[in-house]
Design an enzyme around this catalytic site. Sequence first.
Site, PDB file in Angstrom:
ATOM      1  N   LYS A 130       0.876  -1.166   0.000  1.00  0.00           N
ATOM      2  CA  LYS A 130       0.000   0.000   0.000  1.00  0.00           C
ATOM      3  C   LYS A 130       0.910   1.211   0.000  1.00  0.00           C
ATOM      4  CE  LYS A 130      -3.748  -2.034   2.610  1.00  0.00           C
ATOM      5  NZ  LYS A 130      -4.582  -1.839   3.798  1.00  0.00           N
ATOM      6  N   HIS A 133       1.450   6.770   2.904  1.00  0.00           N
ATOM      7  CA  HIS A 133       0.648   7.992   2.771  1.00  0.00           C
ATOM      8  C   HIS A 133       0.920   8.951   3.916  1.00  0.00           C
ATOM      9  CE1 HIS A 133      -2.149   6.677   5.803  1.00  0.00           C
ATOM     10  NE2 HIS A 133      -2.319   5.539   5.175  1.00  0.00           N
ATOM     11  N   HIS A 136       1.044   7.799   7.601  1.00  0.00           N
ATOM     12  CA  HIS A 136       2.298   7.169   8.009  1.00  0.00           C
ATOM     13  C   HIS A 136       3.407   8.197   8.125  1.00  0.00           C
ATOM     14  CE1 HIS A 136       0.268   3.424   6.508  1.00  0.00           C
ATOM     15  NE2 HIS A 136       0.568   3.160   7.767  1.00  0.00           N
TER      16      HIS A 136
HETATM   17  N1  ARG Z   1       0.704  -1.094  10.140  1.00  0.00           N
HETATM   18  C1  ARG Z   1      -0.179  -0.414  11.030  1.00  0.00           C
HETATM   19  C2  ARG Z   1      -1.009   0.614  10.265  1.00  0.00           C
HETATM   20  O1  ARG Z   1      -0.585   1.082   9.243  1.00  0.00           O
HETATM   21  C3  ARG Z   1       0.533   0.296  12.133  1.00  0.00           C
HETATM   22  C4  ARG Z   1       1.318  -0.607  13.052  1.00  0.00           C
HETATM   23  C5  ARG Z   1       1.643   0.071  14.328  1.00  0.00           C
HETATM   24  N2  ARG Z   1       2.374  -0.730  15.255  1.00  0.00           N
HETATM   25  C6  ARG Z   1       1.889  -1.761  15.962  1.00  0.00           C
HETATM   26  N3  ARG Z   1       2.677  -2.393  16.759  1.00  0.00           N
HETATM   27  N4  ARG Z   1       0.632  -2.106  15.853  1.00  0.00           N
HETATM   28  O2  ARG Z   1      -2.085   0.962  10.699  1.00  0.00           O
END
Ligand code: ARG
Length: 569
Positions: A130, A133, A136
Amino acid sequence: MQNVMTAPILERVQASLERLGANPDWPAIVLEIPPRPEMGDYAFPCFQLAKHLRKPPAAIAADVAAGIGSAPWLERVEVVGGYVNFFLNRGEGAKRVVETVLQQGDAYGAASVGAGKRIVIDFSSPNIAKPFHVGHLRSTMIGHSLARIFETLGYDVVRLNYLGDWGTQFGKLIVAYRRFGTKEEVEANPIQSLLDLYVRFHKEAEEDPALEDEARAAFRALEEGREEETALWRWFRELSLAEFEKQYHRLGVHFDSYTGESAYNEKVKETVAALQQSGIARESEGAWIVELDGLPPCLIQKKDGATLYATRDIAAAIDRYETYGFTHLLYVVGAPQQLHFQQVFGVLARMGHTWVDRLEHIPFGQVRIGDEQLSTRRGNVVFLEDLLDQAVERASRIIEERNPGLEEKRKVAEAVGVGAVVFSDLFHNRIKDISFDWESVLNFEGDTGPYVQYTHARAASLLRRAESERGLKEPYGVEAAHLSDGESFELAKRIAAFPEVVGSAAANREPSEIARYLIEVCHGFNSFYHARRILGSEGESSRVALVAAVKQVLARGLYLLGVAAPEAM
Ligand code: ARG
């Protein structure tokens, strides 16, 4: 984390309070900055002491003031209401600050409170296949800035990128690729074509729900480690990671580990088994859940046996504790995941992990560009790369207008464009939603990154001229008498606060405190710059030294935010 301007005041107040019988129950001594300079440079409020001393605040203030004594750095002390107001010898105070900053250099603002502590920061963590964006980007920049802030305070910092590289969406992607994708397309433009495939999957699945079953089966195959699915997944992951790394490089961000969700595919089974055997988890309609006080139950295994995002986070936290033995673990993740983290922490607590109180979710608000909210499913997402490219192009046009003869224009435009986006991301309280518009983020006169960068470059240019035109260079001679005017003193007072601001930004996990502070230093600098003649004045060496101290603090503050500080603009 000491403020050299207030340190001697605090010492005197402390000594005075001890004579009044201070004990550890009394509140910590905090100085305030009075709203108007006629009320003093700093004030000590006595209101909270009233209940300890059983006296009205004004009487306490008088007692405290009586015990302060005299000193060369102190002009006078006044009692007004419940306040003890301190008037400093301005020149002496300013001199002390300037000398401290120049002597300490990059160590000014640093501390050792974090020595022996290890802080793990989980940030950025984008999802494979993905686009990276702007949501992030916020996690990336808040996490990156917190990492630098904690490092500067002496913590051992571990930067973790918990890649979203596992989950049912990979089943969808595998199916979409098999049905509609080609190798050439994906290789030519990985993120865009993987995103297109994902969007296409959802469109087609609306017509043909059987696709969803096929995707679930593909993900199950992946979880079982079947060769074909695993190879595709690995390929998607590598392509995506290479793209992300380009963006990280551009932002100056790095990670100690890219251990993502997929790394917990095996461990998660142990976690589920432990939860089942201990009776913490219970079966509910074929699925497994953990009940939590005051929260909805946490689903740890679906009916079809698939594990979830939450289950992986539980396994990951345990593994991180075993690997790093952290004193803090921060998750820099958007506010919509609040419940997720409450549940994860709740399950860990029920498992008896006492270190769960070292875990913290650091939430932040959303970024809106115009009115558009950003979502991948609709496919109208704003790519970070495009956003940064646009920022740099706009910055480059502005520089062309303002300073066409500038050297290394492209490099500066990159620093200003990227810096503008990053600074705007960090300027507001992190929990606030922010809306992004070009006019305001690139305004050289607003509360922006370019404004701070420009002020820094202006200070740098003045120092270059001081050297070439006046032969002034470090160590600059500093005389109190030449820094005793209001503008110099106010400016020195602001730079004196830097170590406290860094400490507070860390304590509140709030880089915005540094961003706002830098804007104030710039305002102070610009008032000073307009009010005082610098080069060729009688006090030029002292004033140039003050400019050098400002430049040092601006450069260091920008560094802590992850924003570049060009020497010329
Ligand atoms: N990949 C997840 C997202 O984009 C965020 C992960 C954050 N870290 C975690 N340990 N859950 O929403």
